[in-house]
Design an enzyme around this catalytic site. Structure first.
Site, PDB file in Angstrom:
ATOM      1  N   ASP A  62       0.873  -1.170   0.000  1.00 44.44           N
ATOM      2  CA  ASP A  62       0.000   0.000   0.000  1.00 44.44           C
ATOM      3  C   ASP A  62       0.911   1.221   0.000  1.00 44.44           C
ATOM      4  O   ASP A  62       1.702   1.408   0.936  1.00 44.44           O
ATOM      5  CB  ASP A  62      -0.881   0.029   1.253  1.00 44.44           C
ATOM      6  CG  ASP A  62      -1.974  -1.038   1.201  1.00 44.44           C
ATOM      7  OD1 ASP A  62      -2.328  -1.465   0.095  1.00 44.44           O
ATOM      8  OD2 ASP A  62      -2.467  -1.430   2.269  1.00 44.44           O
TER       9      ASP A  62
ATOM     10  N   ASP B 226     -13.750  -4.066  -1.753  1.00 44.15           N
ATOM     11  CA  ASP B 226     -13.601  -3.790  -0.320  1.00 44.15           C
ATOM     12  C   ASP B 226     -14.977  -3.938   0.309  1.00 44.15           C
ATOM     13  O   ASP B 226     -15.899  -3.189  -0.029  1.00 44.15           O
ATOM     14  CB  ASP B 226     -13.064  -2.375  -0.095  1.00 44.15           C
ATOM     15  CG  ASP B 226     -11.672  -2.183  -0.666  1.00 44.15           C
ATOM     16  OD1 ASP B 226     -10.952  -3.189  -0.799  1.00 44.15           O
ATOM     17  OD2 ASP B 226     -11.299  -1.039  -0.987  1.00 44.15           O
TER      18      ASP B 226
END
Length: 252
Positions: free
Chosen positions: A11, A130
């Site tokens: 990330d 998500d």
């Protein structure tokens, strides 16, 4: 049984690898290129590179970091963040990415999934989902780095993106993300059993057993993790040795 894959996730924010909990409270975890090189040496099967603030900041993924990463690792590289149109995908593939992950743009413009899979091949297109639990056996899709609810049922959305041409799903449990308490097995199993394309499970890895559980009970095709690899708690080769000892088909 097909070989299971172990995939570290980078990330990236402002050119640095970061890690948070429930997508919040980000802390620094190193240089993306150096981190990627180390993971490649340690036996990662693939890498996922997510520019996690590109969509929120309404900018493109950082191409230069992608290029440098691709030049230094020789395993498949999936890149996501801030991708809205076909030219974004083309540019990232030209920069060295092997697969492209789309999330917010897939929800806002579902036809992008079909157009991109038709143009570049479904094997290149990963749809990231998500999801957050909202009721018993029901999960909602969130976008904008997990900050915006959509009202879309995660299972129905997974089926739809498969029909539109996605070659793979990167499924992250927002509830489990960064907790190190284990993946959301129920969510992963439900999605995996609902579709016929590979599912990469993400969110919650804290120890090797968690990866084993999601690859067996959760029926995932691959396990993605960040925290346990970033801070050297469990090097990839040790995780793989554990999984191999449990008779899972793993490339060592």
């Amino acid at each position: 049984m097909l070989t299971k894959r172990i995939i570290p996730c980078l990330d990236v924010k402002n050119g640095r690898v970061v890690k948070g909990i429930h997508f919040q409270n980000l802390r620094d975890a190193g240089d993306p290129v150096e981190t990627a090189k180390q993971y490649s040496k340690n036996g990662a099967d693939e890498l996922v590179f997510l520019d996690i603030t590109a969509t929120i900041e309404e900018r493109k993924t950082t191409f230069e970091v992608v290029r440098k990463t691709a030049e230094n690792v020789f395993i498949p590289l999936t890149v996501g963040g801030g991708i809205k149109i076909l030219s974004d995908i083309s540019n990232l593939l030209n920069a060295g990415a092997d697969k492209i992950s789309i999330n917010t743009s897939a929800v806002k413009t579902p036809n992008l999934i079909k157009e991109s899979s038709d143009k570049f091949g479904s094997q290149c297109i990963v749809v990231a989902i998500d999801a957050k639990k909202v009721a018993n056996k029901k999960w909602e899709v969130f976008i904008n780095a997990g900050s915006t609810p959509t009202g879309i049922d995660a299972v129905s959305w997974a089926r739809k993106v498969q029909k539109l041409g996605a070659g793979e799903i990167l499924l992250t449990s927002i509830d489990a993300d960064g907790t190190k308490n284990g993946y959301d097995i129920e969510l992963t199993k439900t999605i995996s059993e609902s579709i016929n394309i590979p599912v990469i499970a993400s969110g919650g890895a804290g120890e090797p057993k968690h990866l084993y559980d999601v690859l067996t009970k959760g029926k995932a095709d691959a396990a993605l993790a960040a925290s346990i690899f970033h801070y050297d708690e469990y090097p990839i080769y040790k995780v793989k040795a554990y999984l191999k000892s449990k008779k899972l088909p793993i490339r060592v």
